[in-house]
Design an enzyme around this catalytic site. Structure first.
Site, PDB file in Angstrom:
ATOM      1  N   TRP A 105      12.873   1.578  13.177  1.00  0.00           N
ATOM      2  CA  TRP A 105      12.049   1.857  11.993  1.00  0.00           C
ATOM      3  C   TRP A 105      12.407   3.174  11.329  1.00  0.00           C
ATOM      4  CZ3 TRP A 105      10.483  -2.340  10.097  1.00  0.00           C
ATOM      5  CH2 TRP A 105      10.136  -3.406  10.934  1.00  0.00           C
ATOM      6  N   ASP A 174       5.597   8.292  10.303  1.00  0.00           N
ATOM      7  CA  ASP A 174       5.226   6.874  10.305  1.00  0.00           C
ATOM      8  C   ASP A 174       4.460   6.609  11.594  1.00  0.00           C
ATOM      9  OD1 ASP A 174       5.063   4.142  10.558  1.00  0.00           O
ATOM     10  OD2 ASP A 174       7.220   3.758  10.406  1.00  0.00           O
ATOM     11  N   LYS A 198      -1.650  -3.347  13.144  1.00  0.00           N
ATOM     12  CA  LYS A 198      -1.516  -3.206  14.596  1.00  0.00           C
ATOM     13  C   LYS A 198      -2.819  -2.702  15.202  1.00  0.00           C
ATOM     14  CE  LYS A 198       3.133  -2.522  13.247  1.00  0.00           C
ATOM     15  NZ  LYS A 198       3.830  -3.646  13.794  1.00  0.00           N
TER      16      LYS A 198
HETATM   17  N1  PMP Z   1       7.072   1.193  10.801  1.00  0.00           N
HETATM   18  C1  PMP Z   1       6.782   0.735  12.032  1.00  0.00           C
HETATM   19  C2  PMP Z   1       6.661   1.724  13.157  1.00  0.00           C
HETATM   20  C3  PMP Z   1       6.603  -0.630  12.241  1.00  0.00           C
HETATM   21  O1  PMP Z   1       6.324  -1.082  13.469  1.00  0.00           O
HETATM   22  C4  PMP Z   1       6.721  -1.528  11.154  1.00  0.00           C
HETATM   23  C5  PMP Z   1       6.515  -3.012  11.295  1.00  0.00           C
HETATM   24  N2  PMP Z   1       6.447  -3.546  12.505  1.00  0.00           N
HETATM   25  C6  PMP Z   1       7.058  -1.012   9.906  1.00  0.00           C
HETATM   26  C7  PMP Z   1       7.188   0.352   9.762  1.00  0.00           C
HETATM   27  C8  PMP Z   1       7.236  -1.904   8.720  1.00  0.00           C
HETATM   28  O2  PMP Z   1       5.995  -2.344   8.313  1.00  0.00           O
HETATM   29  P1  PMP Z   1       5.819  -3.530   7.259  1.00  0.00           P
HETATM   30  O3  PMP Z   1       6.323  -4.765   7.915  1.00  0.00           O
HETATM   31  O4  PMP Z   1       4.339  -3.519   7.044  1.00  0.00           O
HETATM   32  O5  PMP Z   1       6.601  -3.167   6.050  1.00  0.00           O
END
Ligand code: PMP
Length: 367
Positions: A105, A174, A198
């Site tokens: 991520w 994040d 989550k």
């Molecule tokens: N950051 C993290 C730490 C994630 O776990 C995720 C999705 N699992 C995202 C960003 C991306 O999120 P989204 O699918 O809502 O764009």
């Protein structure tokens, strides 16, 4: 007899049963109005109350200082990979940003930021995402507009148990997958964002907490729906917000509050994750977690069977056996394979105990 289903999914993930029941009860007629939240104007007084309740609960649970704005936006965590540089990389003329890349991520976020400025990866590239490089080898750029990191890497199960020291440079995190799973000192951050799906609700709403003095520096190409200053001034209502997702989030925040807040969540999450990690550590190498001891995530526990590379046939058997017992969504992310147990706030101690006893039983049968 049908066993109850236990959802260990990484997100969208389990919600508290009481939240689902309340949403069900109010689904057709919210607050006696004869219409659903789904059908309500986002400018109605009833929705305004939902929105401000969500914000005030969020402020209370995280002890958010008054000089921070709280926004509920669309576009997900991935939308914020773009929004962060679009709003903040112009804080300093050089348009540089420091990124810590400790998993999928943060790697995606760094790649997106490269579209808008210079990205400095603070540490040598990792050959596997199983550790956090020691801060002593970071090369932070003092003239960076901000330092960015992903507090919990959902795919790899790598979590920071410290807040990076940036020597005054704005810190951005994040927290999508460990948001409100533990207390956090918001005042140390310029910006925190998190998708709700989550720990705090369902997909559709992304929480952004930003220090006020950082507003108003967006690049001219920043889409207006992602412009923090605009959304902050309009109280997240520049355009139609994800109303129902905000409503569900407000119910989850209330549930967190009624269950003791972020400290109680942290205690519970410590207990659940140590139960699984202790079992892994004491399995004589039957269960293998590749993540370093000092950065193992309390939220996402990845492991393989028998070796670091995993025994795929045996892992399949493990997953099939789990499904038969009602334990679902334990498959590791498709990019890494193996098993991943996600233990977000709504996963109970009993849920975790059920998994632990299955793991012990499975090991006995196959060791
Ligand atoms: N950051 C993290 C730490 C994630 O776990 C995720 C999705 N699992 C995202 C960003 C991306 O999120 P989204 O699918 O809502 O764009």
């Amino acid at each position: 007899e049908q066993k109850p289903t236990i959802n260990f999914g990484a997100g969208p993930a389990k919600l508290p049963q009481s939240v689902l029941l309340q949403a069900q009860k109010e689904f057709l007629s919210y607050n006696g109005l004869g219409i659903s939240v789904l059908e309500m104007s986002h400018r109605s007084s009833d929705f305004t109350k939902i929105l401000s309740k969500a914000e005030s609960l969020m402020r209370e649970l995280l002890n958010i200082p008054d000089n921070y704005k709280v926004m509920f936006l669309q576009g997900g965590g991935s939308g914020q990979f773009s929004a962060v540089p679009l709003n903040l990389i112009g804080l300093k003329e050089d348009r540089c940003a420091d990124y810590l890349v400790t998993g999928t991520w943060s790697a995606k976020a760094a790649k997106e930021a490269e579209k808008y400025g210079k990205v400095n990866i603070v540490h040598p590239k990792l050959d596997s995402y199983t550790k956090i490089p020691d801060p002593s080898i970071w090369t932070l750029n003092p003239s960076a507009s901000y330092v960015y990191y992903c507090c919990n890497e959902t795919v790899h199960g790598v979590e920071y148990n410290f807040i990076p020291e940036t020597n005054g440079v704005v810190l951005v995190s994040d927290m999508s997958s460990n948001f409100l799973s533990r207390p956090v000192d918001v005042s140390k951050f310029g910006l925190i964002f998190a998708g709700a799906q989550k720990n705090v609700g369902c997909a559709g709403v992304t929480v952004v907490i930003v220090r006020e003095d950082l507003l108003g520096h967006s690049l001219k190409e920043c889409p207006i729906v992602l412009d923090y200053k605009v959304q902050a001034e309009m109280n997240s209502l520049y355009n139609t917000p994800p109303c129902f997702s905000i409503y569900i989030m407000s119910l989850v925040l209330e549930w967190i509050k009624n269950n003791g807040g972020s400290i109680a969540m942290e205690n519970l999450n410590k207990q659940k994750s140590s139960m699984i990690y202790d079992l892994i550590n004491n399995s004589d190498g039957f269960y293998v977690c590749p993540v370093g001891m000092n950065c193992r995530s309390r939220m996402n526990v990845p492991f393989r069977l028998r070796t670091e590379e995993g025994d795929e046939a045996l892992e399949k058997e493990f997953l099939d056996g789990a499904t038969k017992r009602g334990m679902i969504s334990l498959k590791g992310h498709r990019s890494v394979g193996g098993i991943r147990v996600s233990l977000y706030n709504a996963v109970t101690l009993e849920d975790t105990e059920a998994l632990a006893s299955y793991m012990k039983e499975f090991q006995k049968e196959h060791m």
